[in-house]
Design a protein around this motif. Structure first.
Motif, PDB file in Angstrom:
ATOM      1  N   ALA A   1     -52.515 -41.118  12.324  1.00 13.48           N
ATOM      2  CA  ALA A   1     -51.497 -40.378  11.978  1.00 13.48           C
ATOM      3  C   ALA A   1     -50.704 -39.812  13.357  1.00 13.48           C
ATOM      4  O   ALA A   1     -51.168 -39.296  14.204  1.00 13.48           O
ATOM      5  CB  ALA A   1     -52.051 -39.244  11.219  1.00 13.48           C
ATOM      6  N   PRO A   2     -49.477 -39.957  13.167  1.00 10.43           N
ATOM      7  CA  PRO A   2     -48.395 -39.526  14.297  1.00 10.43           C
ATOM      8  C   PRO A   2     -48.782 -37.909  14.754  1.00 10.43           C
ATOM      9  O   PRO A   2     -48.984 -37.739  15.889  1.00 10.43           O
ATOM     10  CB  PRO A   2     -47.045 -39.583  13.812  1.00 10.43           C
ATOM     11  N   ALA A   3     -49.146 -37.318  13.893  1.00  5.72           N
ATOM     12  CA  ALA A   3     -49.272 -35.796  14.215  1.00  5.72           C
ATOM     13  C   ALA A   3     -50.748 -35.839  14.810  1.00  5.72           C
ATOM     14  O   ALA A   3     -50.940 -34.901  16.055  1.00  5.72           O
ATOM     15  CB  ALA A   3     -49.409 -35.014  13.101  1.00  5.72           C
ATOM     16  N   GLN A   4     -51.693 -36.336  14.662  1.00  2.00           N
ATOM     17  CA  GLN A   4     -52.816 -36.319  15.258  1.00  2.00           C
ATOM     18  C   GLN A   4     -52.859 -37.332  16.461  1.00  2.00           C
ATOM     19  O   GLN A   4     -53.536 -36.537  17.606  1.00  2.00           O
ATOM     20  CB  GLN A   4     -54.092 -36.964  14.479  1.00  2.00           C
ATOM     21  N   LEU A   5     -51.855 -38.127  16.731  1.00  5.25           N
ATOM     22  CA  LEU A   5     -52.033 -38.780  17.819  1.00  5.25           C
ATOM     23  C   LEU A   5     -51.091 -38.096  19.020  1.00  5.25           C
ATOM     24  O   LEU A   5     -51.554 -37.980  20.284  1.00  5.25           O
ATOM     25  CB  LEU A   5     -50.997 -40.214  17.712  1.00  5.25           C
ATOM     26  N   GLN A   6     -50.009 -37.012  18.593  1.00  7.20           N
ATOM     27  CA  GLN A   6     -49.429 -36.235  19.360  1.00  7.20           C
ATOM     28  C   GLN A   6     -50.492 -35.166  19.697  1.00  7.20           C
ATOM     29  O   GLN A   6     -50.372 -34.872  20.904  1.00  7.20           O
ATOM     30  CB  GLN A   6     -48.436 -35.709  18.508  1.00  7.20           C
ATOM     31  N   LYS A   7     -51.208 -34.815  19.147  1.00  8.72           N
ATOM     32  CA  LYS A   7     -52.365 -33.769  19.509  1.00  8.72           C
ATOM     33  C   LYS A   7     -53.300 -34.415  20.502  1.00  8.72           C
ATOM     34  O   LYS A   7     -53.565 -33.712  21.261  1.00  8.72           O
ATOM     35  CB  LYS A   7     -53.125 -33.149  18.170  1.00  8.72           C
ATOM     36  N   ASP A   8     -53.757 -35.453  20.104  1.00  7.47           N
ATOM     37  CA  ASP A   8     -54.787 -36.164  21.153  1.00  7.47           C
ATOM     38  C   ASP A   8     -54.044 -36.450  22.322  1.00  7.47           C
ATOM     39  O   ASP A   8     -54.819 -36.338  23.365  1.00  7.47           O
ATOM     40  CB  ASP A   8     -55.225 -37.685  20.378  1.00  7.47           C
ATOM     41  N   LEU A   9     -52.824 -36.880  22.309  1.00  9.86           N
ATOM     42  CA  LEU A   9     -52.157 -37.183  23.652  1.00  9.86           C
ATOM     43  C   LEU A   9     -52.060 -35.721  24.653  1.00  9.86           C
ATOM     44  O   LEU A   9     -52.368 -35.786  25.730  1.00  9.86           O
ATOM     45  CB  LEU A   9     -50.837 -37.592  23.478  1.00  9.86           C
ATOM     46  N   GLY A  10     -51.874 -34.662  23.711  1.00 13.71           N
ATOM     47  CA  GLY A  10     -51.566 -33.415  24.268  1.00 13.71           C
ATOM     48  C   GLY A  10     -53.023 -32.799  25.198  1.00 13.71           C
ATOM     49  O   GLY A  10     -52.952 -32.466  26.149  1.00 13.71           O
ATOM     50  N   ASN A  11     -53.885 -33.067  24.132  1.00 13.10           N
ATOM     51  CA  ASN A  11     -55.339 -32.889  24.709  1.00 13.10           C
ATOM     52  C   ASN A  11     -55.792 -33.748  25.971  1.00 13.10           C
ATOM     53  O   ASN A  11     -56.540 -33.312  27.149  1.00 13.10           O
ATOM     54  CB  ASN A  11     -56.381 -32.896  23.808  1.00 13.10           C
ATOM     55  N   TYR A  12     -55.289 -34.925  25.844  1.00 11.79           N
ATOM     56  CA  TYR A  12     -55.721 -35.987  26.940  1.00 11.79           C
ATOM     57  C   TYR A  12     -55.088 -35.348  28.104  1.00 11.79           C
ATOM     58  O   TYR A  12     -55.663 -35.676  29.301  1.00 11.79           O
ATOM     59  CB  TYR A  12     -55.303 -37.216  26.563  1.00 11.79           C
ATOM     60  N   VAL A  13     -53.813 -35.290  28.154  1.00 11.42           N
ATOM     61  CA  VAL A  13     -52.995 -34.963  29.422  1.00 11.42           C
ATOM     62  C   VAL A  13     -53.596 -33.490  29.932  1.00 11.42           C
ATOM     63  O   VAL A  13     -53.967 -33.242  31.129  1.00 11.42           O
ATOM     64  CB  VAL A  13     -51.583 -34.603  28.854  1.00 11.42           C
ATOM     65  N   GLN A  14     -54.001 -32.454  29.148  1.00 15.79           N
ATOM     66  CA  GLN A  14     -54.288 -31.227  29.641  1.00 15.79           C
ATOM     67  C   GLN A  14     -55.788 -31.242  30.202  1.00 15.79           C
ATOM     68  O   GLN A  14     -56.109 -30.560  31.111  1.00 15.79           O
ATOM     69  CB  GLN A  14     -54.293 -30.220  28.431  1.00 15.79           C
ATOM     70  N   GLN A  15     -56.641 -32.220  29.818  1.00 18.51           N
ATOM     71  CA  GLN A  15     -57.926 -32.152  30.150  1.00 18.51           C
ATOM     72  C   GLN A  15     -58.011 -32.826  31.752  1.00 18.51           C
ATOM     73  O   GLN A  15     -59.225 -32.478  32.491  1.00 18.51           O
ATOM     74  CB  GLN A  15     -59.017 -32.887  29.063  1.00 18.51           C
ATOM     75  N   GLY A  16     -57.177 -33.779  31.799  1.00 19.63           N
ATOM     76  CA  GLY A  16     -57.100 -34.198  33.359  1.00 19.63           C
ATOM     77  C   GLY A  16     -58.229 -35.048  33.603  1.00 19.63           C
ATOM     78  O   GLY A  16     -58.316 -35.659  34.830  1.00 19.63           O
ATOM     79  N   ASP A  17     -59.108 -35.611  32.850  1.00 17.61           N
ATOM     80  CA  ASP A  17     -60.191 -36.379  33.050  1.00 17.61           C
ATOM     81  C   ASP A  17     -59.682 -37.841  32.533  1.00 17.61           C
ATOM     82  O   ASP A  17     -60.055 -38.407  31.560  1.00 17.61           O
ATOM     83  CB  ASP A  17     -61.410 -36.025  32.541  1.00 17.61           C
ATOM     84  N   PHE A  18     -59.445 -38.679  33.491  1.00 16.04           N
ATOM     85  CA  PHE A  18     -58.598 -40.025  33.291  1.00 16.04           C
ATOM     86  C   PHE A  18     -59.738 -41.009  33.615  1.00 16.04           C
ATOM     87  O   PHE A  18     -60.097 -41.031  34.891  1.00 16.04           O
ATOM     88  CB  PHE A  18     -57.296 -40.390  33.888  1.00 16.04           C
TER      89      PHE A  18
END
Length: 637
Positions: A257-274
């Motif tokens: 779902a686009p809304a979930q993907l958008q949320k996941d991307l935001g969380n991924y960026v904020q946690q900073g553990d790539f």
């Protein structure tokens, strides 16, 4: 008088680009097994650039599961030592205030791949621009159309890599992008997916940074998330878009779902553990083994001028190429580039002259032979191309059997002349096999299949072409051809279903759209639109010349032929689509031929065409339905 000479010299000097005036900086050429580097940063730096590319190629080669990391066309890297040099070569639009600051450019051409690099670019990874542009080459060699966000995101993913002896670390985190994304609102995915080459998010500094950063982050997330999945979510997304699914819907099916993907991307960026990928790979390269030489001024200017032409800097290109030819009048590369410049500026006669000169100077230049042949085909204006085209293209193929543009152009040549159609199909298919990413190769192959009365196969080729289009204009072009091929398929089926007819009754018309009559012969490079034709057939005295439409073709029976002084001819063709009235101001310039039989005696057009079955080629006339300017006549048995 002396002052006038001095002023003239100063004006000439002012008209030359900076590169043409800089005599102090020698340009060197270094050749590694898979790359050619041209640089004004010295041989040592050029060898290092080649070495890094060879190492990255080795990593890709070992991780592609049997695939090839080598595109069909050669890779020529122009490594500019500084921003000053770089800015003299890039598109002028890049120099406008507020534009993105770039460190590299990938220029896709049928006969070569250019990579333009700036060696003094800022950043913690000095090889990032090299890896980025090489990734673009590999992305564009496939037969998939890759959305811009994924194209740039993947290039940025691999740009942040480090290669060591025996190991490569791919997709390392980019601290600058991570910091930007954590302090800036993310673009909605619907906006990100809609960005194209004309978008402010791709071109403007204030918006472009967030586009590149978010494209990188989303690609990074999807790469890591799909590491153990086969096929990966990204591959599923590409398969869906190539089948015609709208990008947002394709993303929903492939990524969730686009809304979930958008949320996941935001969380991924904020946690900073790539995370990143650690790959065991043999990367030993001996940079000292690469051959190298110092280019003469004319040689370097020919290469620089060619890149300027590709980037639309015509005035600077002309100055550089004139200087190159002044330095060495026998410089075949400069003559070829000058022909390409004249072609881009729609000076067709001058282009033909320069390509002819290039062939004279270097009879083994595949580029010169190819462009010379395509210019001869262009001059035939839909009629019967001259025999010299075949000779030139066969010479190019003999020199380099993997030179796909020549194979595709020769296939088109045979199709236009209705000769050796079986070989034409083989040549056309070979070109697509060599480089499946070039749209024109597929269009040319479809044209050959239509000439063989195999519209079903042509439709399948055109449907595959829709999967690699990159712009709305290309989509429209392919759809127009598909529509024409389907109409032809219906007409052919109707004709074959009918019982034998009285020869006085014309069969159903097999009419195709003009684009199949004048297929692309790949005389221009990627992203270039063909220039409008200069001039048109003059109208009869006292009439304004009608505006020409596209080329077209029609099958039927010639029912009337009228000739008048000096060499005018009017011809009426009867078909199931109605009667068509075609005119020629000079019937001596119309091409006449016969397919499947040898006419008895000499054919006199004004008296020998009436009552014959024929396939005619003509230009539609805008605003005049069922009328046209006659190009050629093929008599049928």
């Amino acid at each position: 008088m002396r002052l006038r000479h001095i002023l003239g010299a100063l004006l000439l000097l002012a008209s030359l680009p900076i590169l043409a005036r800089e005599k102090a900086a020698a340009w060197v050429r270094v050749a590694s097994p898979h790359f050619t580097i041209v640089s004004n940063a010295g041989a040592k730096q050029a060898r290092h650039v080649a070495g890094q590319l060879e190492r990255m190629r080795s990593v890709f080669q070992q991780t592609l599961s049997g695939g090839s990391a080598d595109p069909a066309a050669p890779i020529i890297v122009l490594a500019a030592r500084d921003d000053k040099t770089f800015r003299t070569l890039v598109p002028e639009a890049w120099l406008a205030k507020g534009q993105m600051e770039r460190a590299g450019q990938f220029i896709r051409a049928p006969e070569k791949n250019y990579v333009l690099l700036r060696l003094d670019a800022a950043g913690e990874n000095p090889f990032a621009a090299i890896y980025h542009e090489y990734t673009h080459i590999l992305m564009h060699r496939t037969n998939l159309a890759v959305p811009l966000w994924l194209d740039e995101g993947t290039a940025e993913f691999y740009a942040n890599s480090r290669i060591y002896s025996g190991e490569a670390q791919l997709g390392l985190p980019d601290r600058d992008y991570g910091g930007l994304l954590r302090r800036t609102a993310l673009l909605p995915l619907s906006t990100l997916f809609a960005v194209d080459y004309s978008s402010p998010y791709y071109n403007e500094e204030t918006k472009g940074s967030i586009f590149y950063a978010e494209s990188w982050a989303l690609t990074h997330l999807l790469m890591v998330r799909g590491f153990a999945e086969h096929p990966s979510p990204i591959q599923n997304f590409l398969n869906l878009t190539r089948s015609g699914v709208e990008p947002l819907e394709a993303a929903r099916q492939a990524f969730g779902a686009p809304a979930q993907l958008q949320k996941d991307l935001g969380n991924y960026v904020q946690q900073g553990d790539f995370h990143f990928f650690r790959v065991k790979a043999a990367t030993e390269v001996d940079e000292n083994s690469f051959s190298g030489d110092v280019l003469a001024p004319g040689e370097s200017l020919a290469t620089l001028g060619d890149i300027m032409v590709a980037n639309g800097r015509f005035r600077d290109a002309r100055a550089a190429l004139v200087e190159a030819l002044r330095d060495d009048p026998r410089n075949a590369d400069a003559a070829t580039a000058m022909g390409y410049l004249e072609l881009r500026e729609n000076h067709l006669e001058e282009a033909r002259r320069w390509f002819s000169e290039a062939v004279r100077l270097d009879a083994r230049s595949t580029y010169a032979l190819y462009y010379y042949a395509t210019m001869l085909m262009e001059s035939s204006e839909g009629g019967r191309p001259p025999d010299e085209v075949e000779k030139s293209l066969r010479a190019a193929i003999q020199i380099d059997p993997t030179f796909a543009p020549a194979s595709s152009a020769l296939a088109t040549f045979y199709a236009q002349r209705a000769e050796k159609l079986e070989e034409a199909e083989r040549l056309g298919a070979r070109a697509v096999e060599l480089d499946p990413s070039i749209l024109a190769f597929r269009l040319n192959l479809a044209f050959v299949l239509l000439r063989r009365d195999r519209p079903g196969d042509a439709i399948r080729v055109l449907e595959s072409a829709l999967k690699i289009v990159k712009t709305p204009a290309e989509t429209e072009q392919v759809n127009m051809r598909l529509e024409s091929a389907r109409r032809f398929q219906e007409a052919l089926a109707s004709r074959r279903a009918l019982p034998p007819q009285n020869p006085e009754v014309s069969p159903p018309a097999l009419r195709r759209h003009s684009e199949e009559i004048s297929p692309p012969v790949l005389r221009r490079r990627s992203g270039e639109s063909p220039p409008e034709k200069s001039g048109s057939t003059p109208a009869a005295p006292g009439k304004s010349p009608p505006a020409r439409g596209p080329r077209d073709m029609l099958d039927g029976t010639i029912t009337e032929v009228t000739c008048s002084l000096p060499t005018h001819m009017d011809l009426t063709l009867a078909s199931s689509a109605g009667k068509f009235h075609l005119h020629s101001e000079d019937y001596l310039k119309v091409e006449y031929s016969a397919v499947g039989f040898e006419p008895a005696g000499e054919l006199v057009p004004c008296t020998g065409l009436r009552g014959r079955r024929a396939r005619v080629f003509f230009y539609d006339l805008k605003g005049r339905p069922n009328e046209g300017d006659l190009i050629s006549v093929e008599l049928r048995k």
